[in-house]
Design an enzyme around this catalytic site. Structure first.
Site, mmCIF file in Angstrom:
data_model
loop_
_atom_site.group_PDB
_atom_site.id
_atom_site.type_symbol
_atom_site.label_atom_id
_atom_site.label_comp_id
_atom_site.label_asym_id
_atom_site.label_seq_id
_atom_site.Cartn_x
_atom_site.Cartn_y
_atom_site.Cartn_z
ATOM 1 N N ASP A 9 -0.977 6.617 6.172
ATOM 2 C CA ASP A 9 -2.134 5.794 5.805
ATOM 3 C C ASP A 9 -2.403 4.843 6.971
ATOM 4 O O ASP A 9 -1.598 3.963 7.266
ATOM 5 C CB ASP A 9 -1.800 5.011 4.526
ATOM 6 C CG ASP A 9 -2.905 4.055 4.111
ATOM 7 O OD1 ASP A 9 -3.930 3.943 4.821
ATOM 8 O OD2 ASP A 9 -2.744 3.401 3.054
ATOM 9 N N LYS A 49 -12.323 -1.307 7.310
ATOM 10 C CA LYS A 49 -11.684 -2.332 8.139
ATOM 11 C C LYS A 49 -12.092 -2.157 9.592
ATOM 12 O O LYS A 49 -12.775 -2.989 10.154
ATOM 13 C CB LYS A 49 -10.169 -2.280 7.970
ATOM 14 C CG LYS A 49 -9.766 -2.703 6.556
ATOM 15 C CD LYS A 49 -8.565 -1.967 6.084
ATOM 16 C CE LYS A 49 -8.364 -1.978 4.589
ATOM 17 N NZ LYS A 49 -8.578 -3.206 3.892
ATOM 18 N N TRP A 96 0.807 -1.224 0.000
ATOM 19 C CA TRP A 96 0.000 0.000 0.000
ATOM 20 C C TRP A 96 0.834 1.265 0.000
ATOM 21 O O TRP A 96 0.434 2.269 -0.600
ATOM 22 C CB TRP A 96 -1.020 -0.042 1.139
ATOM 23 C CG TRP A 96 -1.995 -1.153 0.899
ATOM 24 C CD1 TRP A 96 -2.128 -2.303 1.621
ATOM 25 C CD2 TRP A 96 -2.923 -1.258 -0.189
ATOM 26 N NE1 TRP A 96 -3.086 -3.108 1.051
ATOM 27 C CE2 TRP A 96 -3.595 -2.487 -0.057
ATOM 28 C CE3 TRP A 96 -3.261 -0.442 -1.263
ATOM 29 C CZ2 TRP A 96 -4.576 -2.924 -0.959
ATOM 30 C CZ3 TRP A 96 -4.235 -0.862 -2.158
ATOM 31 C CH2 TRP A 96 -4.879 -2.083 -1.997
HETATM 32 N N1 PMP Z 1 -4.224 1.443 2.254
HETATM 33 C C1 PMP Z 1 -4.323 0.298 2.957
HETATM 34 C C2 PMP Z 1 -3.461 0.109 4.166
HETATM 35 C C3 PMP Z 1 -5.216 -0.696 2.549
HETATM 36 O O1 PMP Z 1 -5.298 -1.831 3.235
HETATM 37 C C4 PMP Z 1 -6.016 -0.473 1.412
HETATM 38 C C5 PMP Z 1 -7.043 -1.466 0.945
HETATM 39 N N2 PMP Z 1 -7.080 -2.665 1.487
HETATM 40 C C6 PMP Z 1 -5.860 0.717 0.712
HETATM 41 C C7 PMP Z 1 -4.979 1.666 1.168
HETATM 42 C C8 PMP Z 1 -6.669 1.008 -0.501
HETATM 43 O O2 PMP Z 1 -7.934 1.292 -0.102
HETATM 44 P P1 PMP Z 1 -9.195 1.324 -1.064
HETATM 45 O O3 PMP Z 1 -9.407 -0.058 -1.563
HETATM 46 O O4 PMP Z 1 -10.263 1.810 -0.143
HETATM 47 O O5 PMP Z 1 -8.883 2.293 -2.139
#
Ligand code: PMP
Length: 401
Positions: free
Chosen positions: A206, A230, A123
């Site tokens: 994030d 989450k 991520w």
């Molecule tokens: N950052 C993290 C730590 C994630 O776990 C995720 C998705 N699992 C994202 C960003 C991306 O998020 P989204 O699917 O809501 O765009």
């Protein structure tokens, strides 16, 4: 309804999904109670105008609860947006480069500032890629650790801070990291980052997959971004907590302001109470209920619960390390997403199938990594981890050579 084999009401399963993931049953029950007629309004929250007084109290209530819960200082804005974590990868860059402080600093330097990315897994790498895609100049502070065989980046540990390549403060717009890498199961202690970064440089974090799992010292961050799906609520809403001075723009309306699309513009959202346009009304309502639930539980208690749940599983892995093969450096193991491999792919499939027979679902590792991943978010009671560990014990006894 009588409890099923998991002991959970409504025939619910132990849901180890990485997200969207389990919500507290009491929250779902409240949603159910109010679904058809929200508190005497004669309609569901889904059917309600976001410009109504009732909805105002829902969204303002959600924000106020979160501010209390996380002790968000007054000089930080709380914003509910859409676009998920992915939208915020772009938003972080675009908003900071539109901010007066970054533009002033850039003018002083006489060339574009750099964006520092600490890459610890999928991520944070995603965040980095998005900035490159938008034409930003990036600097990789560290890219996992180098694998000894191939020299390629491997995301099973963190490079020591002494090896980080942080840019010079006067040349850096912001430093970005992802505190909990949901795919690789690595958690970066926030103190490592905020202590290493010059206080004049905003840290963007994030926290999509560990938000609300512990108290946070908000003032150490420039901005925190997190998808809700989450630990906070249903998919569809994204939380941003940002220091208000970073929202200041040059006046009058300049190129910088026009450089941010409205749906990603933190200032536009902050100035309109998260409602410059139709917000994800129902998702925000459910988040508000989860915030209330978390407030009743207490963040310290949730942090302890997180240690207890993850500790049970890691202890079992450490008892049988040749069978339950943890890949992440013990110092940085995630308490939210726990990853391991079994000796063969066949055993992994069998593990997933037999767990499903016991109403334990969503155990497969991320499609990019394989293996096993279980996610233990706030709504997972300790009993869920206990049931999982009992299954691990049984499976080991039946399948170890
Ligand atoms: N950052 C993290 C730590 C994630 O776990 C995720 C998705 N699992 C994202 C960003 C991306 O998020 P989204 O699917 O809501 O765009």
């Amino acid at each position: 309804m009588p409890p099923n084999a998991t002991g959970l009401p409504y025939d619910r399963v132990w849901n180890f999904s990485a997200g969207p993931s389990a919500l507290p049953v009491s929250v779902l029950e409240e949603v159910q109670r109010d679904l058809l007629n929200y508190k005497g309004t004669g309609m569901s929250v889904m059917e309600m105008s976001h410009r109504s007084k009732v909805y105002d109290s829902i969204i303002n209530g959600a924000e106020a609860t979160l501010r209390r819960l996380l002790k968000v200082p007054e000089n930080y804005a709380i914003i509910f947006m859409q676009g998920g974590g992915t939208g915020e990868f772009a938003a972080s860059y675009l908003n900071l480069f539109a901010s007066k402080s970054v533009r002033d600093k850039q003018r002083k330097l006489g060339r574009p500032l750099t964006c520092d990315y600490l890459v610890t897994g999928t991520w944070s790498k995603g965040g980095l890629k998005e900035v490159k895609r938008l034409g930003g100049i990036t600097n990789v502070v560290a890219d996992g650790v180098k694998s000894t065989e191939s020299g390629a980046a491997s995301y099973h540990s963190l490079a020591p801070v002494s090896e980080w390549n942080l840019g010079k403060p006067e040349e850096t717009a912001f430093v970005y990291y992802c505190e909990n890498e949901t795919v690789h199961g690595i958690e970066t202690p926030s103190s490592l980052v905020v202590d290493a970064v010059d206080p004049s440089v905003p840290v963007v974090c994030d926290m999509s997959s560990n938000m609300l799992s512990r108290p946070i010292d908000i003032k150490r961050f420039g901005a925190i971004i997190a998808g809700a799906q989450k630990n906070m609520g249903p998919a569809g809403v994204t939380l941003v907590i940002v220091r208000k001075d970073l929202l200041e723009r040059e006046e009058p309306d300049t190129e910088a302001v026009r450089g941010v699309p409205s749906v990603l513009d933190w200032q536009y959202y902050a100035s309109a109470g998260s409602m410059p346009h139709t917000p994800p009304t129902f998702a925000i309502y459910v988040c508000g209920l989860v915030f209330k639930w978390a407030e009743e539980m207490g963040l310290e208690a949730l942090a302890q619960l997180r240690e207890a749940r993850a500790g049970l599983v890691y202890d079992m892995m450490d008892k049988h390390p040749d069978f339950y093969r943890g890949v992440v450096d013990k110092k940085y193991r995630s308490r939210m997403n726990l990853v391991f491999n079994l000796p063969t792919k066949e055993l992994e499939s069998k593990f997933v199938a037999e767990a499903a027979e016991r109403n334990m679902i969503q155990l497969k590792g991320h499609r990019s990594l394989g293996g096993i991943r279980i996610s233990l978010y706030n709504a997972m009671p300790l009993e869920g981890a206990q049931a999982f560990v009992a299954f691990m014990k049984e499976f080991y006894a039946a399948n170890c050579q």
